[in-house]
Design a protein around this motif. Sequence first.
Motif, PDB file in Angstrom:
ATOM      1  N   ALA A 231      -8.708  -5.301   1.645  1.00 30.63           N
ATOM      2  CA  ALA A 231      -7.484  -5.912   2.181  1.00 30.63           C
ATOM      3  C   ALA A 231      -7.209  -5.399   3.594  1.00 30.63           C
ATOM      4  CB  ALA A 231      -6.306  -5.612   1.258  1.00 30.63           C
ATOM      5  N   ARG A 232      -7.408  -4.104   3.806  1.00 30.87           N
ATOM      6  CA  ARG A 232      -7.196  -3.532   5.134  1.00 30.87           C
ATOM      7  C   ARG A 232      -8.163  -4.135   6.145  1.00 30.87           C
ATOM      8  NH1 ARG A 232      -7.801   2.852   5.717  1.00 30.87           N
ATOM      9  NH2 ARG A 232      -5.900   2.844   4.423  1.00 30.87           N
ATOM     10  N   MET A 233      -9.427  -4.244   5.774  1.00 30.15           N
ATOM     11  CA  MET A 233     -10.422  -4.799   6.681  1.00 30.15           C
ATOM     12  C   MET A 233     -10.149  -6.280   6.962  1.00 30.15           C
ATOM     13  SD  MET A 233     -12.436  -2.318   7.589  1.00 30.15           S
ATOM     14  CE  MET A 233     -10.847  -1.452   7.668  1.00 30.15           C
ATOM     15  N   ALA A 234      -9.713  -7.011   5.951  1.00 32.92           N
ATOM     16  CA  ALA A 234      -9.378  -8.420   6.164  1.00 32.92           C
ATOM     17  C   ALA A 234      -8.206  -8.552   7.128  1.00 32.92           C
ATOM     18  CB  ALA A 234      -9.057  -9.082   4.824  1.00 32.92           C
ATOM     19  N   LEU A 235      -7.232  -7.658   7.022  1.00 33.76           N
ATOM     20  CA  LEU A 235      -6.111  -7.666   7.967  1.00 33.76           C
ATOM     21  C   LEU A 235      -6.601  -7.385   9.376  1.00 33.76           C
ATOM     22  CD1 LEU A 235      -2.876  -7.742   7.983  1.00 33.76           C
ATOM     23  CD2 LEU A 235      -3.080  -5.263   8.271  1.00 33.76           C
ATOM     24  N   ALA A 245      -4.505 -12.252  -0.548  1.00 33.36           N
ATOM     25  CA  ALA A 245      -4.936 -12.338  -1.944  1.00 33.36           C
ATOM     26  C   ALA A 245      -5.397 -10.984  -2.476  1.00 33.36           C
ATOM     27  CB  ALA A 245      -6.053 -13.369  -2.072  1.00 33.36           C
ATOM     28  N   THR A 246      -6.172 -10.257  -1.672  1.00 37.25           N
ATOM     29  CA  THR A 246      -6.718  -8.986  -2.139  1.00 37.25           C
ATOM     30  C   THR A 246      -5.622  -7.934  -2.258  1.00 37.25           C
ATOM     31  OG1 THR A 246      -8.771  -9.552  -0.985  1.00 37.25           O
ATOM     32  CG2 THR A 246      -8.543  -7.293  -1.777  1.00 37.25           C
ATOM     33  N   ALA A 247      -4.740  -7.862  -1.269  1.00 32.85           N
ATOM     34  CA  ALA A 247      -3.617  -6.935  -1.377  1.00 32.85           C
ATOM     35  C   ALA A 247      -2.769  -7.256  -2.598  1.00 32.85           C
ATOM     36  CB  ALA A 247      -2.770  -6.985  -0.108  1.00 32.85           C
ATOM     37  N   GLY A 248      -2.606  -8.538  -2.900  1.00 32.97           N
ATOM     38  CA  GLY A 248      -1.828  -8.926  -4.070  1.00 32.97           C
ATOM     39  C   GLY A 248      -2.411  -8.388  -5.363  1.00 32.97           C
ATOM     40  N   GLU A 249      -3.733  -8.369  -5.470  1.00 35.30           N
ATOM     41  CA  GLU A 249      -4.372  -7.811  -6.663  1.00 35.30           C
ATOM     42  C   GLU A 249      -4.094  -6.322  -6.798  1.00 35.30           C
ATOM     43  OE1 GLU A 249      -8.429  -9.474  -7.731  1.00 35.30           O
ATOM     44  OE2 GLU A 249      -8.324 -10.040  -5.622  1.00 35.30           O
ATOM     45  N   VAL A 250      -4.109  -5.610  -5.675  1.00 30.12           N
ATOM     46  CA  VAL A 250      -3.821  -4.171  -5.726  1.00 30.12           C
ATOM     47  C   VAL A 250      -2.354  -3.942  -6.083  1.00 30.12           C
ATOM     48  CG1 VAL A 250      -3.879  -1.994  -4.466  1.00 30.12           C
ATOM     49  CG2 VAL A 250      -5.635  -3.735  -4.030  1.00 30.12           C
ATOM     50  N   ILE A 251      -1.458  -4.712  -5.489  1.00 26.28           N
ATOM     51  CA  ILE A 251      -0.029  -4.571  -5.761  1.00 26.28           C
ATOM     52  C   ILE A 251       0.259  -4.789  -7.230  1.00 26.28           C
ATOM     53  CG2 ILE A 251       2.210  -5.674  -5.355  1.00 26.28           C
ATOM     54  CD1 ILE A 251       1.200  -6.162  -2.436  1.00 26.28           C
ATOM     55  N   ALA A 252      -0.420  -5.763  -7.845  1.00 25.82           N
ATOM     56  CA  ALA A 252      -0.195  -6.047  -9.260  1.00 25.82           C
ATOM     57  C   ALA A 252      -0.545  -4.849 -10.137  1.00 25.82           C
ATOM     58  CB  ALA A 252      -1.015  -7.267  -9.684  1.00 25.82           C
ATOM     59  N   ALA A 253      -1.501  -4.053  -9.706  1.00 24.00           N
ATOM     60  CA  ALA A 253      -1.928  -2.890 -10.489  1.00 24.00           C
ATOM     61  C   ALA A 253      -1.163  -1.625 -10.134  1.00 24.00           C
ATOM     62  CB  ALA A 253      -3.430  -2.661 -10.288  1.00 24.00           C
ATOM     63  N   PHE A 254      -0.584  -1.583  -8.930  1.00 20.70           N
ATOM     64  CA  PHE A 254       0.070  -0.367  -8.451  1.00 20.70           C
ATOM     65  C   PHE A 254       1.408  -0.707  -7.803  1.00 20.70           C
ATOM     66  CE2 PHE A 254      -4.478   0.341  -8.408  1.00 20.70           C
ATOM     67  CZ  PHE A 254      -4.594   1.562  -9.076  1.00 20.70           C
ATOM     68  N   PRO A 255       2.460  -0.871  -8.603  1.00 18.32           N
ATOM     69  CA  PRO A 255       3.776  -1.131  -8.018  1.00 18.32           C
ATOM     70  C   PRO A 255       4.286   0.086  -7.260  1.00 18.32           C
ATOM     71  CG  PRO A 255       3.951  -0.723 -10.376  1.00 18.32           C
ATOM     72  CD  PRO A 255       2.487  -0.817 -10.074  1.00 18.32           C
ATOM     73  N   ARG A 356      -2.533   3.910  -0.780  1.00 18.90           N
ATOM     74  CA  ARG A 356      -1.390   3.730  -1.680  1.00 18.90           C
ATOM     75  C   ARG A 356      -0.834   2.328  -1.506  1.00 18.90           C
ATOM     76  NH1 ARG A 356       3.789   5.038   0.706  1.00 18.90           N
ATOM     77  NH2 ARG A 356       3.581   5.731   2.871  1.00 18.90           N
ATOM     78  N   SER A 357      -0.070   1.873  -2.491  1.00 18.78           N
ATOM     79  CA  SER A 357       0.269   0.451  -2.535  1.00 18.78           C
ATOM     80  C   SER A 357       1.295   0.037  -1.482  1.00 18.78           C
ATOM     81  CB  SER A 357       0.772   0.063  -3.931  1.00 18.78           C
ATOM     82  OG  SER A 357       1.931   0.787  -4.273  1.00 18.78           O
ATOM     83  N   ALA A 358       2.078   0.976  -0.933  1.00 22.92           N
ATOM     84  CA  ALA A 358       3.019   0.573   0.115  1.00 22.92           C
ATOM     85  C   ALA A 358       2.290  -0.078   1.282  1.00 22.92           C
ATOM     86  CB  ALA A 358       3.824   1.786   0.602  1.00 22.92           C
ATOM     87  N   GLU A 359       1.122   0.451   1.630  1.00 26.27           N
ATOM     88  CA  GLU A 359       0.328  -0.184   2.685  1.00 26.27           C
ATOM     89  C   GLU A 359      -0.051  -1.597   2.284  1.00 26.27           C
ATOM     90  OE1 GLU A 359      -3.937   0.112   5.076  1.00 26.27           O
ATOM     91  OE2 GLU A 359      -3.540   1.448   3.371  1.00 26.27           O
ATOM     92  N   GLN A 360      -0.376  -1.799   1.019  1.00 27.34           N
ATOM     93  CA  GLN A 360      -0.791  -3.119   0.558  1.00 27.34           C
ATOM     94  C   GLN A 360       0.363  -4.120   0.647  1.00 27.34           C
ATOM     95  OE1 GLN A 360      -4.160  -3.680  -0.356  1.00 27.34           O
ATOM     96  NE2 GLN A 360      -4.304  -1.606   0.513  1.00 27.34           N
ATOM     97  N   TYR A 361       1.591  -3.686   0.338  1.00 20.77           N
ATOM     98  CA  TYR A 361       2.749  -4.557   0.519  1.00 20.77           C
ATOM     99  C   TYR A 361       2.868  -5.007   1.979  1.00 20.77           C
ATOM    100  CZ  TYR A 361       4.984  -4.007  -4.086  1.00 20.77           C
ATOM    101  OH  TYR A 361       5.289  -4.069  -5.416  1.00 20.77           O
ATOM    102  N   LEU A 362       2.655  -4.070   2.898  1.00 19.30           N
ATOM    103  CA  LEU A 362       2.801  -4.406   4.313  1.00 19.30           C
ATOM    104  C   LEU A 362       1.616  -5.213   4.825  1.00 19.30           C
ATOM    105  CD1 LEU A 362       4.381  -1.052   5.497  1.00 19.30           C
ATOM    106  CD2 LEU A 362       5.533  -3.250   5.149  1.00 19.30           C
ATOM    107  N   ILE A 363       0.433  -5.004   4.239  1.00 25.62           N
ATOM    108  CA  ILE A 363      -0.708  -5.866   4.563  1.00 25.62           C
ATOM    109  C   ILE A 363      -0.400  -7.299   4.137  1.00 25.62           C
ATOM    110  CG2 ILE A 363      -3.071  -6.442   3.860  1.00 25.62           C
ATOM    111  CD1 ILE A 363      -3.650  -3.417   3.821  1.00 25.62           C
ATOM    112  N   ARG A 364       0.083  -7.457   2.908  1.00 24.49           N
ATOM    113  CA  ARG A 364       0.361  -8.816   2.436  1.00 24.49           C
ATOM    114  C   ARG A 364       1.512  -9.438   3.206  1.00 24.49           C
ATOM    115  NH1 ARG A 364       1.509 -10.090  -3.881  1.00 24.49           N
ATOM    116  NH2 ARG A 364       3.529  -9.164  -3.352  1.00 24.49           N
ATOM    117  N   ALA A 365       2.503  -8.627   3.567  1.00 21.45           N
ATOM    118  CA  ALA A 365       3.616  -9.166   4.359  1.00 21.45           C
ATOM    119  C   ALA A 365       3.115  -9.729   5.684  1.00 21.45           C
ATOM    120  CB  ALA A 365       4.647  -8.060   4.603  1.00 21.45           C
ATOM    121  N   GLU A 366       2.264  -8.970   6.368  1.00 30.35           N
ATOM    122  CA  GLU A 366       1.757  -9.431   7.663  1.00 30.35           C
ATOM    123  C   GLU A 366       0.870 -10.658   7.505  1.00 30.35           C
ATOM    124  OE1 GLU A 366      -0.881  -7.685  11.426  1.00 30.35           O
ATOM    125  OE2 GLU A 366       0.079  -6.297  10.014  1.00 30.35           O
TER     126      GLU A 366
END
Length: 468
Positions: A231-235, A245-255, A356-366
């Motif tokens: 997800a980071r590399m895709a961003l 999509a990829t960040a969303g999968e991580v978020i689903a597993a790690f709220p 950690r998942s906070a980064e994934q929330y911000l990846i998906r937000a962007e």
Amino acid sequence: MRQIFYSNRQFLMGLMCKACLWIVLLGTLGCSDFVEVDPPKNTLVSQTVFDDPSTVESALANLYFSLREDGMVSGNSGFTTLLGIYADELDYYAFNGDIVQLYRHTVTPQNAVLLGWWTQGYQVIYAANDIITGLEASEGLSTMEVERYKGQALFVRAYVHSLLVGVFGDVPYITTTDYVVNTNVSRLESNRVYEAIVADLEQAVALMDGADILVGDRVVPDADVARALLARMALYTQQWELAAATAGEVIAAFPLEPDLDQVFLKESGETVWQFRPGNDLRNTQEANQLVIQFIPGQRFALTPSLLEAFEEGDDRLESWTDELSDTDGTLTLSYAHKYKALFNETASLEHSIVFRSAEQYLIRAEARAQLGNLEGARQDLNAVRNRAGLGDVNLVMQSELLEAIYRERRVELFAEQGLRWMDLKRSGRAAEMLSPLKANWEDTHVLLPIPESELEINPNLLPQNPGY
């Protein structure tokens, strides 16, 4: 005299241990315990090591040990502190000449820190490739075991290349242990490096998906760890749909962990991958580097510009920073206090978090904002803000929302793995933000120089990065 990758010593080790560089005789040690042992001293030379799960796990454990102890990820020369001072997160008060170069933006190609990053990075990559080669020839492991272990090695290869390309730009992407090939390798354009990283990560996810390989405190990478990096590399490469999509999968597993004071404890529910401290230290390198115990005597402190970036009422300012004054009260400095437990101060409370998942929330937000899904972007951004005690943003302009996401990344992810520097670089805002703060700033500083000794050994690595 160094060889690619990148020393005579490493080359000789490669010849000695061609079947599997870095595989360690650790007895019955499994991946769950690797961080509690001393650095490896023995190697196995036979291909038979790939016929036993315990020895393959020890080989992989050695990769994680190296990432934790040396180089770019952790330890005393990791990105958290050194890219923190290169950017605008940390001030530096000590006197190491190579680190002063990074802080003052006077870096030369002879800088020993950069040489350490380069050599240790490719050393780990070489070892990962050796494991992959051995696994592909294994006759004693089940198909599931081969896939699981190969997925981990592919993740490591992709992860280390992601760090190298982030600071050096065009770099070699190494997928072989062939000495002749490696000693004459050329640099790939950075976009092709990112393509190779994404390909390795997608393969790693496919190989590890559904495999029950986690041990204990999330110290062994699995498919979700590979997804977090993907997800980071895709961003970073503006593949918005893949990032979302990829960040969303991580978020689903790690709220998100709801309590700020619990986020950096070893049991945090939002931790995707972390390093358990080793050598009986019990807690993190990061706390020992960043927490100011005495003035004078401090090495790093938070910059005024970072402190000013926090909004009024942001609970992270109180929970994740602290300050200390000298004995006569004439100087007060603030420091990163995400990690609070020092070496040997208490029982093990904290591990060094890599994803950690906070980064994934911000990846998906962007990514959502870039795709025009502004409502979804606001939801993700507000989830992080609300956890910090801040109210919702209701911005309706895409440009304003993206700027809010960049600001949120700064205050949520400060002093973590050099993410601030990567954000400035990828967004094209490094000059805007750093030139007023760094007297020696040049636009070419978005890349660091390739170590001079490596260019001398292998002219195929030329040309040097601009400005050096």
